[in-house]
Design a protein around this motif. Structure first.
Motif, PDB file in Angstrom:
ATOM      1  N   ASN A 103      13.300 -31.470   8.816  1.00 15.13           N
ATOM      2  CA  ASN A 103      12.052 -31.194   8.111  1.00 15.13           C
ATOM      3  C   ASN A 103      11.895 -29.683   7.956  1.00 15.13           C
ATOM      4  O   ASN A 103      11.518 -28.964   8.867  1.00 15.13           O
ATOM      5  N   VAL A 104      12.213 -29.213   6.747  1.00 16.40           N
ATOM      6  CA  VAL A 104      12.246 -27.775   6.499  1.00 16.40           C
ATOM      7  C   VAL A 104      10.852 -27.162   6.629  1.00 16.40           C
ATOM      8  O   VAL A 104      10.682 -26.051   7.120  1.00 16.40           O
ATOM      9  N   ILE A 105       9.866 -27.910   6.206  1.00 21.79           N
ATOM     10  CA  ILE A 105       8.496 -27.398   6.250  1.00 21.79           C
ATOM     11  C   ILE A 105       8.061 -27.151   7.686  1.00 21.79           C
ATOM     12  O   ILE A 105       7.509 -26.106   8.027  1.00 21.79           O
ATOM     13  N   GLN A 106       8.393 -28.121   8.538  1.00 17.59           N
ATOM     14  CA  GLN A 106       8.090 -27.999   9.957  1.00 17.59           C
ATOM     15  C   GLN A 106       8.832 -26.814  10.567  1.00 17.59           C
ATOM     16  O   GLN A 106       8.272 -26.015  11.310  1.00 17.59           O
ATOM     17  N   LEU A 107      10.108 -26.669  10.167  1.00 19.76           N
ATOM     18  CA  LEU A 107      10.928 -25.559  10.649  1.00 19.76           C
ATOM     19  C   LEU A 107      10.279 -24.230  10.293  1.00 19.76           C
ATOM     20  O   LEU A 107      10.163 -23.325  11.121  1.00 19.76           O
ATOM     21  N   ARG A 108       9.848 -24.113   9.048  1.00 22.93           N
ATOM     22  CA  ARG A 108       9.321 -22.833   8.583  1.00 22.93           C
ATOM     23  C   ARG A 108       7.969 -22.520   9.207  1.00 22.93           C
ATOM     24  O   ARG A 108       7.575 -21.371   9.315  1.00 22.93           O
ATOM     25  N   ARG A 109       7.243 -23.550   9.617  1.00 23.73           N
ATOM     26  CA  ARG A 109       6.000 -23.274  10.313  1.00 23.73           C
ATOM     27  C   ARG A 109       6.301 -22.659  11.674  1.00 23.73           C
ATOM     28  O   ARG A 109       5.576 -21.822  12.170  1.00 23.73           O
ATOM     29  N   ARG A 110       7.414 -23.109  12.275  1.00 26.69           N
ATOM     30  CA  ARG A 110       7.744 -22.626  13.610  1.00 26.69           C
ATOM     31  C   ARG A 110       8.409 -21.264  13.581  1.00 26.69           C
ATOM     32  O   ARG A 110       8.583 -20.638  14.613  1.00 26.69           O
ATOM     33  N   ILE A 111       8.863 -20.850  12.422  1.00 32.06           N
ATOM     34  CA  ILE A 111       9.525 -19.556  12.314  1.00 32.06           C
ATOM     35  C   ILE A 111       8.788 -18.714  11.287  1.00 32.06           C
ATOM     36  O   ILE A 111       8.843 -18.983  10.093  1.00 32.06           O
ATOM     37  N   GLY A 112       8.057 -17.714  11.746  1.00 30.86           N
ATOM     38  CA  GLY A 112       7.302 -16.878  10.817  1.00 30.86           C
ATOM     39  C   GLY A 112       8.212 -15.852  10.187  1.00 30.86           C
ATOM     40  O   GLY A 112       9.249 -15.490  10.749  1.00 30.86           O
ATOM     41  N   MET A 113       7.838 -15.419   8.968  1.00 27.64           N
ATOM     42  CA  MET A 113       8.655 -14.376   8.346  1.00 27.64           C
ATOM     43  C   MET A 113       7.770 -13.324   7.707  1.00 27.64           C
ATOM     44  O   MET A 113       6.797 -13.643   7.038  1.00 27.64           O
ATOM     45  N   ILE A 114       8.114 -12.058   7.929  1.00 28.24           N
ATOM     46  CA  ILE A 114       7.416 -10.940   7.301  1.00 28.24           C
ATOM     47  C   ILE A 114       8.404 -10.265   6.369  1.00 28.24           C
ATOM     48  O   ILE A 114       9.530  -9.973   6.772  1.00 28.24           O
ATOM     49  N   PHE A 115       7.980 -10.062   5.115  1.00 23.53           N
ATOM     50  CA  PHE A 115       8.905  -9.521   4.125  1.00 23.53           C
ATOM     51  C   PHE A 115       8.780  -8.005   4.038  1.00 23.53           C
ATOM     52  O   PHE A 115       7.818  -7.407   4.520  1.00 23.53           O
ATOM     53  N   GLN A 116       9.772  -7.428   3.390  1.00 17.67           N
ATOM     54  CA  GLN A 116       9.789  -5.975   3.231  1.00 17.67           C
ATOM     55  C   GLN A 116       8.562  -5.490   2.477  1.00 17.67           C
ATOM     56  O   GLN A 116       7.880  -4.568   2.902  1.00 17.67           O
ATOM     57  N   LYS A 117       8.294  -6.168   1.343  1.00 15.32           N
ATOM     58  CA  LYS A 117       7.127  -5.794   0.565  1.00 15.32           C
ATOM     59  C   LYS A 117       5.991  -6.729   0.950  1.00 15.32           C
ATOM     60  O   LYS A 117       6.194  -7.939   0.978  1.00 15.32           O
ATOM     61  N   PRO A 118       4.823  -6.198   1.293  1.00 11.64           N
ATOM     62  CA  PRO A 118       3.710  -7.083   1.653  1.00 11.64           C
ATOM     63  C   PRO A 118       3.473  -8.066   0.513  1.00 11.64           C
ATOM     64  O   PRO A 118       3.480  -7.671  -0.650  1.00 11.64           O
ATOM     65  N   ASN A 119       3.293  -9.343   0.827  1.00 13.03           N
ATOM     66  CA  ASN A 119       3.132 -10.310  -0.254  1.00 13.03           C
ATOM     67  C   ASN A 119       1.995 -11.292  -0.002  1.00 13.03           C
ATOM     68  O   ASN A 119       2.203 -12.489   0.071  1.00 13.03           O
TER      69      ASN A 119
ATOM     70  N   PHE B 163       4.969 -19.750 -16.142  1.00 15.88           N
ATOM     71  CA  PHE B 163       5.429 -19.979 -14.770  1.00 15.88           C
ATOM     72  C   PHE B 163       6.469 -18.946 -14.368  1.00 15.88           C
ATOM     73  O   PHE B 163       6.504 -18.491 -13.234  1.00 15.88           O
ATOM     74  N   ARG B 164       7.326 -18.573 -15.321  1.00 16.33           N
ATOM     75  CA  ARG B 164       8.373 -17.613 -14.974  1.00 16.33           C
ATOM     76  C   ARG B 164       7.791 -16.227 -14.722  1.00 16.33           C
ATOM     77  O   ARG B 164       8.408 -15.396 -14.077  1.00 16.33           O
ATOM     78  N   ALA B 165       6.598 -15.963 -15.275  1.00 20.84           N
ATOM     79  CA  ALA B 165       5.984 -14.649 -15.071  1.00 20.84           C
ATOM     80  C   ALA B 165       5.370 -14.514 -13.677  1.00 20.84           C
ATOM     81  O   ALA B 165       5.029 -13.424 -13.253  1.00 20.84           O
ATOM     82  N   VAL B 166       5.235 -15.637 -12.958  1.00 20.99           N
ATOM     83  CA  VAL B 166       4.677 -15.561 -11.609  1.00 20.99           C
ATOM     84  C   VAL B 166       5.730 -14.941 -10.684  1.00 20.99           C
ATOM     85  O   VAL B 166       6.871 -15.393 -10.671  1.00 20.99           O
ATOM     86  N   PRO B 167       5.366 -13.879  -9.927  1.00 22.31           N
ATOM     87  CA  PRO B 167       6.358 -13.195  -9.102  1.00 22.31           C
ATOM     88  C   PRO B 167       7.030 -14.138  -8.107  1.00 22.31           C
ATOM     89  O   PRO B 167       6.380 -15.023  -7.539  1.00 22.31           O
ATOM     90  N   ALA B 168       8.334 -13.949  -7.918  1.00 21.26           N
ATOM     91  CA  ALA B 168       9.099 -14.814  -7.016  1.00 21.26           C
ATOM     92  C   ALA B 168       8.578 -14.711  -5.582  1.00 21.26           C
ATOM     93  O   ALA B 168       8.741 -15.638  -4.788  1.00 21.26           O
ATOM     94  N   SER B 169       7.932 -13.573  -5.237  1.00 22.47           N
ATOM     95  CA  SER B 169       7.479 -13.388  -3.858  1.00 22.47           C
ATOM     96  C   SER B 169       6.441 -14.438  -3.472  1.00 22.47           C
ATOM     97  O   SER B 169       6.354 -14.819  -2.308  1.00 22.47           O
ATOM     98  N   TYR B 170       5.671 -14.943  -4.451  1.00 17.49           N
ATOM     99  CA  TYR B 170       4.705 -16.004  -4.125  1.00 17.49           C
ATOM    100  C   TYR B 170       5.429 -17.209  -3.563  1.00 17.49           C
ATOM    101  O   TYR B 170       5.027 -17.808  -2.577  1.00 17.49           O
ATOM    102  N   ARG B 171       6.545 -17.582  -4.241  1.00 14.17           N
ATOM    103  CA  ARG B 171       7.260 -18.792  -3.824  1.00 14.17           C
ATOM    104  C   ARG B 171       7.900 -18.577  -2.464  1.00 14.17           C
ATOM    105  O   ARG B 171       7.856 -19.435  -1.600  1.00 14.17           O
ATOM    106  N   LEU B 172       8.504 -17.379  -2.282  1.00 10.41           N
ATOM    107  CA  LEU B 172       9.178 -17.111  -1.013  1.00 10.41           C
ATOM    108  C   LEU B 172       8.188 -17.095   0.141  1.00 10.41           C
ATOM    109  O   LEU B 172       8.426 -17.710   1.182  1.00 10.41           O
ATOM    110  N   SER B 173       7.064 -16.377  -0.038  1.00  8.84           N
ATOM    111  CA  SER B 173       6.166 -16.279   1.103  1.00  8.84           C
ATOM    112  C   SER B 173       5.516 -17.625   1.389  1.00  8.84           C
ATOM    113  O   SER B 173       5.285 -17.977   2.543  1.00  8.84           O
ATOM    114  N   ALA B 174       5.253 -18.400   0.332  1.00  6.23           N
ATOM    115  CA  ALA B 174       4.689 -19.730   0.563  1.00  6.23           C
ATOM    116  C   ALA B 174       5.692 -20.592   1.331  1.00  6.23           C
ATOM    117  O   ALA B 174       5.331 -21.286   2.287  1.00  6.23           O
TER     118      ALA B 174
END
Lengths: 279, 287, 292
Positions: A103-119, B163-174
């Motif tokens: 269950n990838v969703i469950q996995l990702r809840r257990r592992i937090g990630m912070i990206f280079q650019k704030p998002n 949809f393609r104009a939405v930044p990829a970072s939204y999908r990744l962070s979600a």
């Protein structure tokens, strides 16, 4: 071992509550011969590494040696990248991460990630924290309000934003946005935190604040942090691992305690890199 | 780039200068002539009565009330069918299908071809499929369904762009927060893609109300007030065509109807460019 | 590892459900083309069966009531109208785009671009109506009867001009600034820059524009029907009336039955084949751009 709370279970633990600190090495993440290819091009190959619980491990090395790609394997964000192929084995707390049926969703809840650019999401500050919580089954308003306050305090943002939780998160400064993203990850009580150069897109002042925050998390979470900043790695990490490009693919050159890597490196490449001669 | 350009210096430069300005002047002149002619002859006959009254004497006198009603009904049917299909397909192409996958490639290619199919061929198809095969006859329903097939490519294309104009970072962070794709889609991507979706919607509406050829033998000519979707109903563009070609002395009302149609389309066009600017603005703000 | 609550399990399958229903919807959208082709063929089949494809080109004339199905005059009508209008609209459209980018002061460029966009939105029946009441009488004064190939070409030109102009405009907007700066640094004058640097850079974009406008010219029905006179003949001068394939369908479909109706579907198939050929060649050109 930390008990894994059920998603709907009580969410009373304080994000900064003392947890087993990094004392005796006790592996929580085991990575065995991990390789990643984009199409036919390898990003990194044959990485074997174990990450100790409650410790901060810094991944250092020049750009393009696969450190970020390495992080994205651990929470299977690689699934979202077309043409990306991963081989090897990753075990986190006895869970086989790369098994097809997990269950990838469950996995990702257990592992937090912070990206280079704030998002942060283009929502209000409150909704940024509330939305993932609700998605993970926490629906009690009072509890949510409480978690929001706790996590925002934990990242030192509470006093700055408590009067404008309803304003857009994108109106915050870069450093504040990054701290909000850390709060958002902490709110889900992750077992492991992945940080991809969390300070590098920020100005020096905000970068300092975020770094202090990360140091504050040390010992409470298992943290993997990618950084270009050797001084930073030396200051904050318990363990360090050096990646380098060899024969067109990233490889793990040397891993050990930060003290050993920075003061007594075994590999000549590491020695050259940490003394600032290369990279 | 204007600062790099000075006055023409030799004969060839002069010639080009004259040609370019001449072309632009010619196009502008023709446009003004066309629009001026329609407005000049049409404006005197447009009134509230004209908009609401039924046509009399084959349309020479009276108004266009029932025709406007039929037009809106046809449009309504068209949108009710094409919007869900269009948005669904756009979401699939933009979010759930890689550009290389066979399914995506085939769907995209068929939509490209669909976008180029002449409207009269849509008319033939609509007549054979909706009117005859499905037994809907000459009706507003047949016309609307035929138009729905026609506007799909436009609708899908610009929704997909949205949809393609939405930044990829939204999908990744979600994804990194463990949110499901359904949730990400509904709460994050869909709101961010709204400008593109609206542009598609408005372009689709524009194409639908301008259409004539696909409607002649699907929705029919009957100019009475329609009582159900299975009644034949005359669209505004067909009304103009009929008045100018088949009814002698129908020019006055044809002018007035053409003016109404042009005004509707100008309004739609204005909305699109307003939306495009607004959408762009939003995009800059969120980056 | 153990806390796979039902909640997340069901959400997982929501994703799958969504993905599959979207696929279903997209399949509908994707199969419309197939449906169109299938229905055109099914409806055309009877006449293809007992008349044969060849007779659509070799019969002495188009008299469906007498079983004579020569489509050639209509085919020529379509080709003449298309060629004439593409020949006029292409230079005008490209010059329009050049005007917007390199000649017009910015106060003029914006409104001019809006004007082209508006022209693109005017319905074909309005163009046809204007052609009928303004253009045709004018042509009749020069050389009766008035409704003619010339009227068709002129109206089509106005109609397809926005297509090529907007396409060229978009291509010109993508010309890298350093090309222009490089040319300016060499002291090249304006037209020399456009001809020598800009046009080669946007060649494939312009070609795609030409293909798109050609498609529009082939498929246009109402405007052509209203101004061309609709006489089935191969024109000897541009003042002769003509009938195009599209107009033929629109005119006769209302009363056609049996083989006649099927013959109209054959002409629909011919039109569709022309469009598919254009789309394929457009694809071929845009693929060429990747390597060129």
């Amino acid at each position: 071992m930390t008990p894994v709370e059920s998603l709907t279970g009580p969410h009373s633990r304080h994000p900064l509550e003392e947890r087993p600190a990094c004392r005796a090495p006790q592996p929580i993440v085991e990575i065995d011969r991990l390789s990643l290819y984009y199409g036919d091009k390898p990003a990194f190959q044959d990485v074997t590494l174990s990450i100790n619980k409650g410790c901060m491990t810094a991944l250092v090395g020049p750009s393009g040696c696969g450190k970020t790609s390495f992080l994205t394997c651990l929470n299977r964000l690689t699934d979202l990248i077309a043409g990306c192929r991963v081989s090897g084995q990753i075990t986190i707390n006895a869970l086989d991460v790369l098994a097809p049926g997990i269950n990838v969703i469950q996995l990702r809840r257990r592992i937090g990630m912070i990206f280079q650019k704030p998002n942060p999401f283009p929502l209000t500050i409150r909704r940024n924290l509330e939305f993932p919580l609700r998605e993970h089954g926490i629906r009690d308003r009072e509890q949510i309000t409480q978690i929001i306050e706790t996590t925002l305090r934990a990242v030192g943002l509470w006093d700055e934003v408590k009067d404008r939780l309803g304003s857009p998160a994108l109106a915050l400064s870069g450093g504040q946005q990054q701290r909000l993203c850390i709060a958002r990850a902490l709110a889900l009580l992750p077992e492991v935190l992945l940080m991809d150069e969390p300070c590098s897109a920020l100005d020096p002042l905000s970068s300092g604040v975020v770094e202090d925050l990360i140091v504050g998390l040390r010992g409470r979470y298992t943290i993997l942090i990618v950084t270009h900043n050797l001084a930073q790695a030396r200051r904050i990490a318990d363990y360090a691992a050096l990646f380098w490009v060899q024969n067109g693919a990233g490889r793990l050159i040397e891993a050990g305690t930060a003290k050993q890597i920075f003061e007594n490196p075994r590999d000549p490449l590491t020695a050259a890199y940490v003394s600032g001669m290369r990279g | 780039m204007a600062e790099t350009l000075s006055r023409p210096q030799n004969l060839r430069e002069w010639l080009a200068f004259v040609l370019v300005w001449g072309a632009a002047g010619l196009v502008t002149a023709v446009f003004c002539w066309l629009l001026g002619d329609i407005v000049w002859h049409g404006i005197g006959h447009v009134s509230w009565t004209f908009l609401t009254a039924p046509p009399e004497n084959a349309g020479r006198q009276g108004g266009i009330g029932p025709i406007l009603a039929s037009t809106s009904l046809i449009l309504g049917v068209c949108l009710a069918v094409s919007l869900p299909i269009g948005i669904g397909t756009a979401v699939l192409l933009a979010e759930f299908t890689s550009d290389q996958s066979l399914f995506g490639r085939i769907t995209r290619r068929s939509l490209d071809i669909l976008a180029g199919v002449p409207s009269i061929v849509f008319g033939l198809f609509g007549n054979a499929f909706f009117c005859k095969m499905l037994g809907l006859g000459f009706s507003i329903l047949s016309g609307g369904l035929t138009l729905a097939c026609m506007v799909l490519p436009v609708l899908i294309r610009s929704t997909e762009e949205g949809f393609r104009a939405v930044p990829a970072s939204y999908r990744l962070s979600a994804a990194a927060l463990g949110l499901s794709r359904t949730t990400t889609l509904i709460h994050l991507l869909l709101p961010a893609a709204v400008p593109g979706l609206l542009v598609g919607l408005v372009l689709g509406v524009g194409r639908a109300i301008a259409e004539t050829a696909a409607l002649i033998f699907t929705s029919g000519y009957v100019d009475r007030m329609p009582e159900s979707l299975l009644d034949s109903g005359r669209a505004l563009s067909i009304h103009i065509f009929d008045l100018s070609m088949n009814v002698s002395g129908g020019d006055t009302n044809a002018y007035a109807s053409a003016l109404i149609l042009v005004i509707m389309l100008l309004a739609i066009n204005g909305t699109v460019s307003w939306l495009a600017t607004y959408g762009l603005h939003r995009k800059i703000m969120t980056v | 590892m153990t806390s796979l609550s039902n909640n997340t399990l069901s959400r997982w399958s929501t994703d799958e459900l969504l993905c599959w229903s979207l696929r279903g919807i997209a399949t509908i959208a994707g199969t419309i083309v197939m449906l169109i082709v299938v229905f055109l063929i099914v409806e055309a089949l009877p006449v293809l069966h007992h008349v044969g494809l060849l007779r659509f080109f070799t019969d002495p004339s188009w008299h469906p009531a007498e079983g004579l199905y020569n489509l050639t005059p209509m085919l020529w009508g379509t080709l003449f109208a298309m060629t004439g209008s593409v020949l006029i609209a292409t230079p005008l459209g490209i010059l329009s785009a050049v005007f917007c980018h390199y000649y017009a002061p910015s106060v003029l460029a914006r409104p001019y671009r809006r004007l082209i966009e508006l022209l693109a939105g005017v319905p074909s029946v309005v163009y046809g109506f204007w052609g009928l009441v303004v253009l045709v009488p004018l042509i009749a004064e020069i050389q009766p009867p008035g409704p003619s190939l010339l009227a068709g070409i002129l109206i089509l030109t106005i109609m397809i001009l926005p297509t090529i102009a907007l396409m060229a405009d978009a291509s010109l907007a993508n010309v890298p600034q350093q090309y222009l700066r490089g040319a300016a640094a060499l002291g090249l004058p304006r037209w020399a820059t456009i001809r020598g640097v800009v046009f080669p850079a946007v060649r494939s974009g312009l070609f795609t524009g030409v293909i798109l406008e050609t498609g529009r010219a082939i498929g246009e029905t109402m405007a052509i029907l209203m101004v061309c006179g609709n006489v089935v003949q191969i024109p000897s001068t541009i003042f002769d009336p003509i009938r195009t394939l599209t107009a033929n369908i629109a005119l006769e479909m209302a009363y056609a039955i049996g083989d006649h109706r099927a013959a109209l579907f054959v002409s629909g198939l011919v039109l569709l084949a022309m469009i598919v050929a254009l789309v394929v060649s457009a694809e071929w050109v845009s693929r060429g751009r990747m390597y060129g």
